[in-house]
Design an enzyme around this catalytic site. Structure first.
Site, PDB file in Angstrom:
ATOM      1  N   GLU A  23     -77.648  98.882  85.869  1.00 18.84           N
ATOM      2  CA  GLU A  23     -77.758  99.266  84.450  1.00 18.84           C
ATOM      3  C   GLU A  23     -78.966 100.189  84.358  1.00 18.84           C
ATOM      4  OE1 GLU A  23     -75.906  98.348  81.760  1.00 18.84           O
ATOM      5  OE2 GLU A  23     -74.504  97.103  82.879  1.00 18.84           O
ATOM      6  N   CYS A  43     -83.179 101.671  76.137  1.00 20.58           N
ATOM      7  CA  CYS A  43     -82.445 102.508  77.093  1.00 20.58           C
ATOM      8  C   CYS A  43     -81.389 103.362  76.418  1.00 20.58           C
ATOM      9  CB  CYS A  43     -81.795 101.627  78.152  1.00 20.58           C
ATOM     10  SG  CYS A  43     -80.765 100.341  77.447  1.00 20.58           S
TER      11      CYS A  43
HETATM   12  P1  NAD Z   1     -88.108 100.086  86.597  1.00 16.28           P
HETATM   13  O1  NAD Z   1     -86.911 100.603  87.314  1.00 16.28           O
HETATM   14  O2  NAD Z   1     -89.434 100.681  86.881  1.00 16.28           O
HETATM   15  O3  NAD Z   1     -88.282  98.503  86.895  1.00 16.28           O
HETATM   16  C1  NAD Z   1     -87.232  97.570  86.736  1.00 16.28           C
HETATM   17  C2  NAD Z   1     -87.428  96.402  87.675  1.00 16.28           C
HETATM   18  O4  NAD Z   1     -87.422  96.855  89.024  1.00 16.28           O
HETATM   19  C3  NAD Z   1     -88.746  95.651  87.481  1.00 16.28           C
HETATM   20  O5  NAD Z   1     -88.492  94.266  87.567  1.00 16.28           O
HETATM   21  C4  NAD Z   1     -89.615  96.129  88.636  1.00 16.28           C
HETATM   22  O6  NAD Z   1     -90.530  95.158  89.083  1.00 16.28           O
HETATM   23  C5  NAD Z   1     -88.590  96.430  89.716  1.00 16.28           C
HETATM   24  N1  NAD Z   1     -89.006  97.530  90.593  1.00 16.28           N
HETATM   25  C6  NAD Z   1     -89.713  98.632  90.250  1.00 16.28           C
HETATM   26  N2  NAD Z   1     -89.893  99.439  91.313  1.00 16.28           N
HETATM   27  C7  NAD Z   1     -89.282  98.843  92.358  1.00 16.28           C
HETATM   28  C8  NAD Z   1     -89.120  99.177  93.735  1.00 16.28           C
HETATM   29  N3  NAD Z   1     -89.637 100.297  94.241  1.00 16.28           N
HETATM   30  N4  NAD Z   1     -88.437  98.313  94.525  1.00 16.28           N
HETATM   31  C9  NAD Z   1     -87.900  97.181  94.024  1.00 16.28           C
HETATM   32  N5  NAD Z   1     -88.029  96.806  92.721  1.00 16.28           N
HETATM   33  C10 NAD Z   1     -88.710  97.613  91.898  1.00 16.28           C
HETATM   34  O7  NAD Z   1     -87.728 100.157  85.062  1.00 16.28           O
HETATM   35  P2  NAD Z   1     -88.613  99.802  83.806  1.00 16.28           P
HETATM   36  O8  NAD Z   1     -89.735 100.781  83.696  1.00 16.28           O
HETATM   37  O9  NAD Z   1     -88.949  98.349  83.813  1.00 16.28           O
HETATM   38  O10 NAD Z   1     -87.549 100.052  82.637  1.00 16.28           O
HETATM   39  C11 NAD Z   1     -87.297 101.297  82.110  1.00 16.28           C
HETATM   40  C12 NAD Z   1     -86.024 101.910  82.630  1.00 16.28           C
HETATM   41  O11 NAD Z   1     -84.964 100.990  82.559  1.00 16.28           O
HETATM   42  C13 NAD Z   1     -85.585 103.105  81.787  1.00 16.28           C
HETATM   43  O12 NAD Z   1     -85.118 104.127  82.622  1.00 16.28           O
HETATM   44  C14 NAD Z   1     -84.461 102.536  80.944  1.00 16.28           C
HETATM   45  O13 NAD Z   1     -83.531 103.491  80.477  1.00 16.28           O
HETATM   46  C15 NAD Z   1     -83.842 101.568  81.881  1.00 16.28           C
HETATM   47  N6  NAD Z   1     -83.130 100.532  81.154  1.00 16.28           N
HETATM   48  C16 NAD Z   1     -81.785 100.481  81.253  1.00 16.28           C
HETATM   49  C17 NAD Z   1     -81.095  99.518  80.527  1.00 16.28           C
HETATM   50  C18 NAD Z   1     -79.595  99.390  80.593  1.00 16.28           C
HETATM   51  O14 NAD Z   1     -79.083  98.393  80.097  1.00 16.28           O
HETATM   52  N7  NAD Z   1     -78.870 100.326  81.168  1.00 16.28           N
HETATM   53  C19 NAD Z   1     -81.794  98.632  79.716  1.00 16.28           C
HETATM   54  C20 NAD Z   1     -83.174  98.738  79.655  1.00 16.28           C
HETATM   55  C21 NAD Z   1     -83.838  99.679  80.382  1.00 16.28           C
END
Ligand code: NAD
Length: 472
Positions: A221, A255
Site C-alpha cells: 500500500e 496518502c
Molecule cells: P516509510 O515507507 O518511510 O515507512 C513505513 C514503514 O517502513 C515504517 O514502519 C518504517 O519503520 C519501515 N521502513 C522504513 N524504511 C525501511 C527500510 N529501509 N527497510 C525496512 N523497513 C523500513 O513511510 P512513512 O514515512 O511511514 O509513510 C509515508 C508514506 O506512506 C507516504 O508515501 C504515503 O503515501 C504512504 N502511505 C500509503 C498508504 C496507503 O494506504 N497506500 C497509507 C498511508 C501512507
C-alpha cells in the site's frame, strides 16, 4: 537508546525465536477454527474499547489530532471494520461452491479459503492506529498469525498498540515489535507466508525485494501524487469545501489526500476564492490557534515541507505560515508554479496545495498519464461524458467523483494502489480474501470410471476434440 551491535544481535535473536513460536503455533491448527478467530476479534474489539482514551491521547501526542478526527479517521474505522468482520466471518470462510463440467462426472468443486500462515504487517506513521489494525483484522479473520511492526515516528501510538497486543495476546499468535529500520530489516530477513506493507514507494521496493528472496506474496500500500480535477461545470461551494476537508485533514499527511489541483481556467479564480473561504471557515484566520488542525509528524518532514514553501515563495497565494518549534505548517495554496519543480514532482504529504490550470480536459488527462499511476484520483464535475472520459483514459488505485477520500470509507470497495502506488486492495471482505489463499478443490467420487484417458490410448485427436467440446 542507541542500538549497539550487541543489542541488534539480541533483538535479531528475539525476532527469530518469535517467528519460530508463531510457526509452531500455526502448525497446531488452532487458528483454523472460525470460532477461535471470532473470539480473538471480539477480544481485540473489547481491548480497543478499553484503551480508547489512551489511543486518543497517543494520537494527540504524535500528531496533535483532535479527538473527533482521531475517532473519525482511526478508531471508528477500525470498530466498523471489526463489527463487519465479526458478523460476516462465518459466511466469508465458508467454501464457495463452483460449477463442475460434465467431463468430471461425478464430482463437485469448491474454493476453500485457507490462511497463508505467518504474516508480517509493517505500517507507517500518518494514521498510525488505523493502518496497523485494519490489515491485522484481515489477517486474524483469515486465520493467520501476525507480527506487527508499527512506525517509529509515531512512538506514543506504537506504545499503546504494543500494550494492546503484547500484554493481552499469546505472542505465538500475535506480537508487536516496536522499532525502526533495523527491526524491520531483521524481520524481513526471515521467511513469512505473507507480508502486508504500508508506506512510501521507495521503501516498498525494498520490501518487495526482501519478500522475493523467500517468494513471499505481498500487498504494497504505497503513495504518490493524487490529482484532483475541477471541471468548469461543478458545484463550486461543495467542491471547495470537500477539497479543503480532504486536503487538510491530518494536516495533509494522508496518502490519498488530493496532492494537486487541475482546474479549468474558466473557474480558477472562483475556485481559489472558495478554497480560501473554506480554509478560513474550518481553521480560522490563524490555523495554529485552531484545536482542529494537527501538526507535522517530525522536524525532518517539517523541513521538507517548509523547503517547498520557501522555494515557491513568489507563488504562495494563501497561507505559507510555518513554525518549526511547533512543527506547524499552515494550509497553503500555490499558484502559477512549473510542472518540473520539486513540489510538483514529489509526493507532498503535507498541507500544501498547488493549483495548475488547464484549458481542456485532454490537457489534464495527458498530464496525469505522463506521471506514475496515482493512489487516488478525484474529479469534480456535473458532466457525465467528461467523467466517463477521465475514468476510461486514466488509471488510479481508486477514484471518488465529486468528493475526496471517501472511496476509502466504503468497505465494499477494495482500497489499494496500482503501478507505483501499490499492489493489492483490502478492507471488508477484500481483507479476508487478501489474507487467504483460495485453495481449489475438485472432489471426485468412485462411482464412475471413464476408460478413455488412460494408456494405451484408443481414440485419436478428432474424437478427443468432440468429447472436450461437449463435456468441458
Ligand atoms: P516509510 O515507507 O518511510 O515507512 C513505513 C514503514 O517502513 C515504517 O514502519 C518504517 O519503520 C519501515 N521502513 C522504513 N524504511 C525501511 C527500510 N529501509 N527497510 C525496512 N523497513 C523500513 O513511510 P512513512 O514515512 O511511514 O509513510 C509515508 C508514506 O506512506 C507516504 O508515501 C504515503 O503515501 C504512504 N502511505 C500509503 C498508504 C496507503 O494506504 N497506500 C497509507 C498511508 C501512507
Amino acid at each position: 537508546m542507541e542500538a549497539t551491535t550487541e543489542t541488534i544481535e539480541s533483538r535479531t535473536e528475539d525476532i527469530k525465536n518469535l517467528i519460530e513460536k508463531q510457526r509452531t503455533f500455526f502448525a497446531s491448527n488452532v487458528t483454523k477454527s472460525v470460532e477461535f478467530r471470532k473470539k480473538q476479534l471480539i477480544k481485540l474489539k473489547e481491548l480497543i474499547e478499553q484503551y480508547e482514551e489512551e489511543i486518543v491521547d497517543a494520537l494527540y501526542q504524535d500528531l496533535r489530532k483532535h479527538e473527533f478526527e482521531a475517532f473519525a479517521t482511526e478508531i471508528g474505522i477500525i470498530m466498523v471494520e471489526l463489527d463487519k468482520t465479526i458478523s460476516k466471518i462465518n459466511k466469508w470462510s465458508t467454501p464457495r461452491k463452483v460449477s463442475t463440467p460434465l467431463f468430471h462426472f461425478k464430482a463437485n468443486s469448491y474454493i476453500k479459503p485457507e490462511p497463508y500462515g505467518n504474516t508480517l504487517i509493517i505500517s507507517p506513521w500518518n494514521y498510525p492506529f488505523q493502518l496497523l489494525f485494519a490489515p491485522l483484522i484481515g489477517a486474524m479473520a483469515a486465520g493467520n498469525t501476525a507480527i506487527l511492526k508499527p512506525s517509529e515516528y509515531a512512538p506514543a501510538t506504537s506504545k499503546i498498540a504494543a500494550k494492546i497486543i503484547n500484554d493481552h495476546f499469546d505472542p505465538a499468535y500475535l506480537a508487536l515489535v516496536e522499532g525502526g529500520i533495523p527491526e524491520s530489516q531483521a524481520l524481513l530477513a526471515e521467511k513469512f507466508d505473507y507480508i502486508f506493507f504500508t508506506g512510501g514507494t521507495s521503501v516498498g521496493k525494498i520490501i518487495y525485494q526482501a519478500a522475493a528472496k523467500h517468494l513471499t506474496p505481498v500487498t504494497l500500500e504505497l503513495g504518490g501524487k493524487s490529482p484532483c480535477i475541477i471541471d468548469k461545470d461543478t458545484h463550486l461551494n461543495y467542491t471547495a469545501k470537500r477539497i479543503v476537508w480532504g486536503k487538510f485533514v491530518n494536516a495533509g499527511q494522508t496518502c490519498i489526500a488530493p496532492d494537486y489541483i487541475l482546474v479549468d481556467r474558466n473557474v480558477k479564480d472562483q475556485v481559489i476564492d472558495k478554497l480560501k473561504e473554506y480554509i478560513t471557515k474550518f481553521y480560522g484566520e490563524d490555523a495554529q490557534a485552531s484545536d482542529s488542525y494537527p501538526r507535522i509528524i517530525n522536524h525532518r518532514h517539517f523541513d521538507r515541507l517548509n523547503g517547498y514553501i520557501q522555494a515557491e515563495q513568489d507563488h504562495v497565494i494563501f497561507g505559507g505560515k510555518t513554525d518549526r518549534d511547533d512543527k506547524f505548517i499552515g494550509p497553503t495554496l500555490l499558484e502559477g508554479i512549473g510542472l518540473d519543480v520539486p513540489v510538483m514532482k514529489e509526493e507532498i504529504f503535507g498541507p500544501i496545495l498547488p493549483i495548475i490550470v488547464y484549458d481542456n480536459i485532454e490537457e489534464a488527462i495527458d498530464l496525469i498519464k505522463s506521471r506514475s499511476k496515482p493512489l487516488a484520483l478525484y474529479m469534480f464535475s456535473k458532466n457525465n461524458a467528461k467523467i466517463k472520459k477521465v475514468l476510461s483514459e486514466t488509471s488510479a488505485g481508486g477514484v471518488t467523483i465529486n468528493d475526496t477520500l471517501m472511496h476509502i470509507a466504503n468497505p465494499a470497495l477494495p482500497f489499494g494502489g496500482v503501478g507505483d502506488s501499490g499492489i493489492g486492495g483490502y478492507h471488508g471482505q477484500h481483507s479476508f480474501d487478501l489474507f487467504s489463499h483460495h485453495k481449489s478443490v475438485l472432489h471426485r467420487s468412485f462411482l464412475i470410471e471413464e476408460p478413455i484417458r488412460y494408456a494405451p490410448y484408443k481414440l485419436g485427436r478428432k474424437w478427443l476434440k468432440k468429447i472436450m467440446d461437449w463435456a468441458l
